[in-house]
Design a protein around this motif. Structure first.
Motif, PDB file in Angstrom:
ATOM      1  N   CYS A 145      12.825   9.893  14.285  1.00 58.43           N
ATOM      2  CA  CYS A 145      13.024   9.272  12.981  1.00 58.43           C
ATOM      3  C   CYS A 145      14.522   9.037  12.799  1.00 58.43           C
ATOM      4  O   CYS A 145      15.324   9.929  13.068  1.00 58.43           O
ATOM      5  N   HIS A 146      14.871   7.855  12.375  1.00 57.61           N
ATOM      6  CA  HIS A 146      16.287   7.502  12.224  1.00 57.61           C
ATOM      7  C   HIS A 146      16.887   8.186  11.005  1.00 57.61           C
ATOM      8  O   HIS A 146      16.236   8.293   9.957  1.00 57.61           O
ATOM      9  N   ASN A 147      18.118   8.635  11.135  1.00 56.10           N
ATOM     10  CA  ASN A 147      18.763   9.362  10.049  1.00 56.10           C
ATOM     11  C   ASN A 147      18.859   8.525   8.776  1.00 56.10           C
ATOM     12  O   ASN A 147      18.954   9.074   7.678  1.00 56.10           O
ATOM     13  N   THR A 148      18.794   7.218   8.880  1.00 54.86           N
ATOM     14  CA  THR A 148      18.875   6.335   7.713  1.00 54.86           C
ATOM     15  C   THR A 148      17.536   6.189   6.990  1.00 54.86           C
ATOM     16  O   THR A 148      17.476   5.575   5.927  1.00 54.86           O
ATOM     17  N   ASN A 149      16.461   6.759   7.531  1.00 53.86           N
ATOM     18  CA  ASN A 149      15.129   6.646   6.952  1.00 53.86           C
ATOM     19  C   ASN A 149      14.774   7.952   6.230  1.00 53.86           C
ATOM     20  O   ASN A 149      13.886   8.698   6.632  1.00 53.86           O
ATOM     21  N   THR A 150      15.483   8.205   5.141  1.00 53.41           N
ATOM     22  CA  THR A 150      15.379   9.478   4.425  1.00 53.41           C
ATOM     23  C   THR A 150      13.961   9.780   3.949  1.00 53.41           C
ATOM     24  O   THR A 150      13.480  10.910   4.088  1.00 53.41           O
ATOM     25  N   LYS A 151      13.262   8.784   3.382  1.00 50.35           N
ATOM     26  CA  LYS A 151      11.897   9.035   2.879  1.00 50.35           C
ATOM     27  C   LYS A 151      10.982   9.521   3.997  1.00 50.35           C
ATOM     28  O   LYS A 151      10.204  10.450   3.812  1.00 50.35           O
ATOM     29  N   ALA A 152      11.072   8.902   5.159  1.00 49.74           N
ATOM     30  CA  ALA A 152      10.229   9.312   6.286  1.00 49.74           C
ATOM     31  C   ALA A 152      10.619  10.707   6.765  1.00 49.74           C
ATOM     32  O   ALA A 152       9.742  11.534   7.041  1.00 49.74           O
ATOM     33  N   LEU A 153      11.909  10.997   6.849  1.00 45.91           N
ATOM     34  CA  LEU A 153      12.342  12.334   7.272  1.00 45.91           C
ATOM     35  C   LEU A 153      11.777  13.412   6.351  1.00 45.91           C
ATOM     36  O   LEU A 153      11.283  14.443   6.814  1.00 45.91           O
ATOM     37  N   LEU A 154      11.832  13.167   5.063  1.00 44.57           N
ATOM     38  CA  LEU A 154      11.325  14.145   4.105  1.00 44.57           C
ATOM     39  C   LEU A 154       9.804  14.291   4.225  1.00 44.57           C
ATOM     40  O   LEU A 154       9.277  15.410   4.141  1.00 44.57           O
ATOM     41  N   PHE A 165       0.815  -1.216   0.000  1.00 45.91           N
ATOM     42  CA  PHE A 165       0.000   0.000   0.000  1.00 45.91           C
ATOM     43  C   PHE A 165       0.850   1.268   0.000  1.00 45.91           C
ATOM     44  O   PHE A 165       0.345   2.357   0.280  1.00 45.91           O
ATOM     45  N   ARG A 166       2.111   1.140  -0.320  1.00 48.81           N
ATOM     46  CA  ARG A 166       2.972   2.318  -0.389  1.00 48.81           C
ATOM     47  C   ARG A 166       2.778   3.011  -1.737  1.00 48.81           C
ATOM     48  O   ARG A 166       2.385   2.408  -2.709  1.00 48.81           O
ATOM     49  N   ARG A 167       3.037   4.287  -1.740  1.00 51.16           N
ATOM     50  CA  ARG A 167       2.934   5.137  -2.931  1.00 51.16           C
ATOM     51  C   ARG A 167       1.489   5.355  -3.400  1.00 51.16           C
ATOM     52  O   ARG A 167       1.254   5.630  -4.573  1.00 51.16           O
ATOM     53  N   ILE A 168       0.529   5.218  -2.475  1.00 53.21           N
ATOM     54  CA  ILE A 168      -0.869   5.546  -2.804  1.00 53.21           C
ATOM     55  C   ILE A 168      -1.415   6.603  -1.840  1.00 53.21           C
ATOM     56  O   ILE A 168      -2.611   6.863  -1.825  1.00 53.21           O
ATOM     57  N   GLY A 169      -0.528   7.168  -1.006  1.00 53.49           N
ATOM     58  CA  GLY A 169      -0.945   8.180  -0.049  1.00 53.49           C
ATOM     59  C   GLY A 169      -1.291   7.625   1.325  1.00 53.49           C
ATOM     60  O   GLY A 169      -1.762   8.365   2.193  1.00 53.49           O
ATOM     61  N   ALA A 170      -1.045   6.341   1.554  1.00 54.64           N
ATOM     62  CA  ALA A 170      -1.393   5.722   2.840  1.00 54.64           C
ATOM     63  C   ALA A 170      -0.586   6.313   3.994  1.00 54.64           C
ATOM     64  O   ALA A 170      -1.134   6.563   5.070  1.00 54.64           O
ATOM     65  N   ALA A 171       0.701   6.543   3.798  1.00 55.33           N
ATOM     66  CA  ALA A 171       1.530   7.098   4.873  1.00 55.33           C
ATOM     67  C   ALA A 171       1.048   8.499   5.240  1.00 55.33           C
ATOM     68  O   ALA A 171       0.924   8.826   6.424  1.00 55.33           O
ATOM     69  N   ARG A 172       0.765   9.303   4.254  1.00 50.60           N
ATOM     70  CA  ARG A 172       0.263  10.652   4.521  1.00 50.60           C
ATOM     71  C   ARG A 172      -1.080  10.601   5.246  1.00 50.60           C
ATOM     72  O   ARG A 172      -1.320  11.377   6.168  1.00 50.60           O
ATOM     73  N   PHE A 173      -1.944   9.689   4.827  1.00 46.21           N
ATOM     74  CA  PHE A 173      -3.232   9.539   5.488  1.00 46.21           C
ATOM     75  C   PHE A 173      -3.050   9.118   6.944  1.00 46.21           C
ATOM     76  O   PHE A 173      -3.704   9.652   7.849  1.00 46.21           O
ATOM     77  N   LEU A 174      -2.135   8.181   7.182  1.00 45.29           N
ATOM     78  CA  LEU A 174      -1.889   7.710   8.545  1.00 45.29           C
ATOM     79  C   LEU A 174      -1.357   8.836   9.426  1.00 45.29           C
ATOM     80  O   LEU A 174      -1.854   9.045  10.539  1.00 45.29           O
TER      81      LEU A 174
END
Length: 157
Positions: free
Chosen positions: A116-125, A86-95
């Motif tokens: 947020c861990h420095n290695t998790n770039t997508k989440a940081l952004l 379910f990634r790349r459909i807006g689920a993370a933003r919705f959550l």
């Protein structure tokens, strides 16, 4: 269509299977092991507030909760995970938006924090796009026992 609901005990077998590898499991549940033990994750949820499952057309797609709540003031976002299907459909933003809304509306929080861990770039952004701002660092050991930085971020709700 994305919706949300409170989690139930039966959800945790599915949620525990969301992380595709040890790194994802660490991002979601640093105190857990990989593969994640559903019972351990469920037990943690009992100590948290608003444990939330998001669903896409009735299928569990993501999970998160809130912890260390200072009523009317602040709390922490925890155990954030989206199933890989379910990634790349807006689920993370919705959550994230759902958790911010629940923190403000149901718990009366004025501020939400996260690590947020420095290695998790997508989440940081993504967190930055929501308006979360870094304010400190915490030295952590990842799943391979390598030192990384936990970036503490917060947003005013």
């Amino acid at each position: 269509m994305l919706t949300f609901r409170d989690s139930t005990q039966k959800d945790f077998k599915r949620i525990a299977a969301f992380p595709a590898n040890a790194s994802e499991a660490f991002y979601m549940f640093p105190k857990g092991t990989f593969p994640i033990d559903p019972e351990q994750l469920y037990e943690v949820s009992l100590t948290r507030r608003v444990p939330t499952v998001i669903e896409y057309n009735g299928e569990p797609a993501g999970y998160s909760n809130l912890y260390d709540i200072d009523e009317g003031n602040s709390g922490w976002l925890g155990n954030v995970i989206i199933s890989s299907q379910f990634r790349r459909i807006g689920a993370a933003r919705f959550l994230i938006q759902t958790m911010m809304n629940r923190a403000k509306e149901e718990l009366g929080l004025r501020e939400l924090n996260l690590i947020c861990h420095n290695t998790n770039t997508k989440a940081l952004l993504m967190y930055n796009q929501f308006g979360f701002k870094p304010y400190d660092l915490k030295a952590l050991k990842n799943e391979e026992d390598i030192e990384i930085a936990g970036i503490l971020m917060k947003i005013t709700l």
